[in-house]
Design a protein around this motif. Structure first.
Motif, PDB file in Angstrom:
ATOM      1  N   ALA A   1       0.868  -1.178   0.000  1.00 43.43           N
ATOM      2  CA  ALA A   1       0.000   0.000   0.000  1.00 43.43           C
ATOM      3  C   ALA A   1       0.903   1.225   0.000  1.00 43.43           C
ATOM      4  O   ALA A   1       1.936   1.233   0.667  1.00 43.43           O
ATOM      5  CB  ALA A   1      -0.913   0.008   1.221  1.00 43.43           C
ATOM      6  N   PHE A   2       0.521   2.224  -0.769  1.00 46.96           N
ATOM      7  CA  PHE A   2       1.331   3.439  -0.764  1.00 46.96           C
ATOM      8  C   PHE A   2       0.446   4.661  -0.755  1.00 46.96           C
ATOM      9  O   PHE A   2      -0.726   4.620  -1.143  1.00 46.96           O
ATOM     10  CB  PHE A   2       2.324   3.475  -1.926  1.00 46.96           C
ATOM     11  CG  PHE A   2       1.694   3.563  -3.290  1.00 46.96           C
ATOM     12  CD1 PHE A   2       1.434   4.794  -3.864  1.00 46.96           C
ATOM     13  CD2 PHE A   2       1.387   2.417  -4.001  1.00 46.96           C
ATOM     14  CE1 PHE A   2       0.865   4.880  -5.122  1.00 46.96           C
ATOM     15  CE2 PHE A   2       0.816   2.490  -5.254  1.00 46.96           C
ATOM     16  CZ  PHE A   2       0.551   3.727  -5.819  1.00 46.96           C
ATOM     17  N   THR A   3       1.015   5.748  -0.265  1.00 48.70           N
ATOM     18  CA  THR A   3       0.290   7.007  -0.212  1.00 48.70           C
ATOM     19  C   THR A   3       1.241   8.171  -0.470  1.00 48.70           C
ATOM     20  O   THR A   3       2.338   8.203   0.079  1.00 48.70           O
ATOM     21  CB  THR A   3      -0.424   7.201   1.140  1.00 48.70           C
ATOM     22  OG1 THR A   3      -1.235   8.377   1.091  1.00 48.70           O
ATOM     23  CG2 THR A   3       0.541   7.287   2.306  1.00 48.70           C
ATOM     24  N   PRO A   4       0.838   9.087  -1.323  1.00 49.18           N
ATOM     25  CA  PRO A   4       1.602  10.322  -1.493  1.00 49.18           C
ATOM     26  C   PRO A   4       1.089  11.356  -0.478  1.00 49.18           C
ATOM     27  O   PRO A   4      -0.085  11.339  -0.099  1.00 49.18           O
ATOM     28  CB  PRO A   4       1.264  10.747  -2.922  1.00 49.18           C
ATOM     29  CG  PRO A   4      -0.094  10.166  -3.171  1.00 49.18           C
ATOM     30  CD  PRO A   4      -0.209   8.938  -2.326  1.00 49.18           C
TER      31      PRO A   4
ATOM     32  N   ASP B   1       8.782  14.830  -6.239  1.00 47.14           N
ATOM     33  CA  ASP B   1       8.713  16.227  -6.694  1.00 47.14           C
ATOM     34  C   ASP B   1       7.621  17.005  -5.966  1.00 47.14           C
ATOM     35  O   ASP B   1       7.757  18.203  -5.748  1.00 47.14           O
ATOM     36  CB  ASP B   1       8.456  16.283  -8.207  1.00 47.14           C
ATOM     37  CG  ASP B   1       9.648  15.796  -9.004  1.00 47.14           C
ATOM     38  OD1 ASP B   1      10.778  15.777  -8.450  1.00 47.14           O
ATOM     39  OD2 ASP B   1       9.459  15.420 -10.171  1.00 47.14           O
ATOM     40  N   ASP B   2       6.533  16.308  -5.597  1.00 43.57           N
ATOM     41  CA  ASP B   2       5.394  16.965  -4.943  1.00 43.57           C
ATOM     42  C   ASP B   2       5.403  16.851  -3.430  1.00 43.57           C
ATOM     43  O   ASP B   2       4.504  17.365  -2.775  1.00 43.57           O
ATOM     44  CB  ASP B   2       4.078  16.375  -5.463  1.00 43.57           C
ATOM     45  CG  ASP B   2       3.817  16.730  -6.900  1.00 43.57           C
ATOM     46  OD1 ASP B   2       4.394  17.720  -7.388  1.00 43.57           O
ATOM     47  OD2 ASP B   2       3.029  16.024  -7.550  1.00 43.57           O
ATOM     48  N   GLY B   3       6.335  16.127  -2.848  1.00 39.36           N
ATOM     49  CA  GLY B   3       6.356  15.946  -1.400  1.00 39.36           C
ATOM     50  C   GLY B   3       7.017  14.643  -1.020  1.00 39.36           C
ATOM     51  O   GLY B   3       8.221  14.488  -1.179  1.00 39.36           O
ATOM     52  N   PHE B   4       6.201  13.702  -0.566  1.00 40.72           N
ATOM     53  CA  PHE B   4       6.717  12.422  -0.087  1.00 40.72           C
ATOM     54  C   PHE B   4       5.806  11.284  -0.559  1.00 40.72           C
ATOM     55  O   PHE B   4       4.662  11.506  -0.947  1.00 40.72           O
ATOM     56  CB  PHE B   4       6.752  12.394   1.446  1.00 40.72           C
ATOM     57  CG  PHE B   4       7.576  13.500   2.033  1.00 40.72           C
ATOM     58  CD1 PHE B   4       8.926  13.325   2.271  1.00 40.72           C
ATOM     59  CD2 PHE B   4       7.003  14.731   2.336  1.00 40.72           C
ATOM     60  CE1 PHE B   4       9.692  14.351   2.798  1.00 40.72           C
ATOM     61  CE2 PHE B   4       7.759  15.752   2.866  1.00 40.72           C
ATOM     62  CZ  PHE B   4       9.101  15.566   3.098  1.00 40.72           C
ATOM     63  N   ARG B   5       6.351  10.073  -0.442  1.00 38.06           N
ATOM     64  CA  ARG B   5       5.577   8.871  -0.760  1.00 38.06           C
ATOM     65  C   ARG B   5       5.989   7.803   0.237  1.00 38.06           C
ATOM     66  O   ARG B   5       7.184   7.524   0.406  1.00 38.06           O
ATOM     67  CB  ARG B   5       5.870   8.402  -2.171  1.00 38.06           C
ATOM     68  CG  ARG B   5       5.102   7.174  -2.603  1.00 38.06           C
ATOM     69  CD  ARG B   5       5.498   6.817  -4.047  1.00 38.06           C
ATOM     70  NE  ARG B   5       4.659   5.793  -4.606  1.00 38.06           N
ATOM     71  CZ  ARG B   5       4.952   4.496  -4.623  1.00 38.06           C
ATOM     72  NH1 ARG B   5       6.065   4.072  -4.058  1.00 38.06           N
ATOM     73  NH2 ARG B   5       4.139   3.636  -5.174  1.00 38.06           N
ATOM     74  N   ALA B   6       5.003   7.221   0.898  1.00 33.76           N
ATOM     75  CA  ALA B   6       5.268   6.100   1.810  1.00 33.76           C
ATOM     76  C   ALA B   6       4.722   4.842   1.179  1.00 33.76           C
ATOM     77  O   ALA B   6       3.598   4.817   0.694  1.00 33.76           O
ATOM     78  CB  ALA B   6       4.596   6.347   3.156  1.00 33.76           C
ATOM     79  N   GLU B   7       5.570   3.809   1.165  1.00 30.61           N
ATOM     80  CA  GLU B   7       5.162   2.510   0.677  1.00 30.61           C
ATOM     81  C   GLU B   7       5.260   1.535   1.837  1.00 30.61           C
ATOM     82  O   GLU B   7       6.281   1.463   2.512  1.00 30.61           O
ATOM     83  CB  GLU B   7       6.061   2.052  -0.463  1.00 30.61           C
ATOM     84  CG  GLU B   7       5.658   0.712  -1.039  1.00 30.61           C
ATOM     85  CD  GLU B   7       6.527   0.306  -2.207  1.00 30.61           C
ATOM     86  OE1 GLU B   7       7.023  -0.821  -2.192  1.00 30.61           O
ATOM     87  OE2 GLU B   7       6.711   1.137  -3.112  1.00 30.61           O
ATOM     88  N   VAL B   8       4.170   0.778   2.057  1.00 31.18           N
ATOM     89  CA  VAL B   8       4.100  -0.147   3.176  1.00 31.18           C
ATOM     90  C   VAL B   8       3.958  -1.553   2.621  1.00 31.18           C
ATOM     91  O   VAL B   8       3.122  -1.816   1.755  1.00 31.18           O
ATOM     92  CB  VAL B   8       2.885   0.185   4.084  1.00 31.18           C
ATOM     93  CG1 VAL B   8       2.836  -0.770   5.278  1.00 31.18           C
ATOM     94  CG2 VAL B   8       2.912   1.631   4.531  1.00 31.18           C
ATOM     95  N   ILE B   9       4.781  -2.467   3.131  1.00 29.53           N
ATOM     96  CA  ILE B   9       4.666  -3.878   2.762  1.00 29.53           C
ATOM     97  C   ILE B   9       3.697  -4.516   3.743  1.00 29.53           C
ATOM     98  O   ILE B   9       3.909  -4.479   4.949  1.00 29.53           O
ATOM     99  CB  ILE B   9       6.041  -4.595   2.830  1.00 29.53           C
ATOM    100  CG1 ILE B   9       7.080  -3.861   1.995  1.00 29.53           C
ATOM    101  CG2 ILE B   9       5.902  -6.062   2.432  1.00 29.53           C
ATOM    102  CD1 ILE B   9       6.740  -3.745   0.532  1.00 29.53           C
ATOM    103  N   LEU B  10       2.630  -5.100   3.206  1.00 28.72           N
ATOM    104  CA  LEU B  10       1.608  -5.693   4.059  1.00 28.72           C
ATOM    105  C   LEU B  10       1.907  -7.162   4.293  1.00 28.72           C
ATOM    106  O   LEU B  10       1.505  -7.808   5.159  1.00 28.72           O
ATOM    107  CB  LEU B  10       0.229  -5.520   3.424  1.00 28.72           C
ATOM    108  CG  LEU B  10      -0.155  -4.064   3.118  1.00 28.72           C
ATOM    109  CD1 LEU B  10      -1.464  -4.019   2.346  1.00 28.72           C
ATOM    110  CD2 LEU B  10      -0.274  -3.276   4.399  1.00 28.72           C
TER     111      LEU B  10
END
Length: 126
Positions: free
Chosen positions: A88-91, A117-126
């Protein structure tokens, strides 16, 4: 709070570049045209969209405290895992979100935070 109140609160307190009407239009578009789902945990609305075979993208609209937001997202991630997603990921733009993720997700999920470029991105391994 109603979903509309949550969205309005989030736009007024957490968003700098979008109006309530634009946020509502974006949410409706995602649900209708991108086959996204709306999930609610507490006073957090989460838009969930399938991206690829086993991944999902999510966006939060929050009117809750930071610690409750983190708890609500953790509940959502359990749901995403039950739905069969592996990632799951979220910008996001607010750097404080990175600190919440590090504080509440460490030891529960493997995750990676990257600068975009727009901020951050978190990617989570489920």
């Amino acid at each position: 709070m109603t979903p509309e109140q949550i969205l309005r609160y989030d736009v007024e307190h957490n968003q700098e570049d979008i109006t309530f009407v634009q946020a509502l239009q974006r949410m409706n578009y995602e649900i209708k045209n991108a086959n996204a789902r709306l999930v609610r945990e507490g006073d957090t609305l989460i838009i969930l969209k399938t991206v690829g075979k086993d991944s999902c993208e999510f966006h939060c609209y929050n009117a809750d405290t930071p610690s409750n937001l983190a708890a609500n997202v953790l509940k959502f991630l359990e749901l995403a895992k039950k739905l069969g997603y592996a990632k799951a990921f979220t910008p996001y733009k607010n750097p404080a979100v990175s600190h919440l993720i590090e504080k509440f997700f460490t030891g529960k999920y493997k995750f990676r935070i990257s600068k975009t470029d727009d901020g951050f991105r978190a990617e989570v391994i489920l």
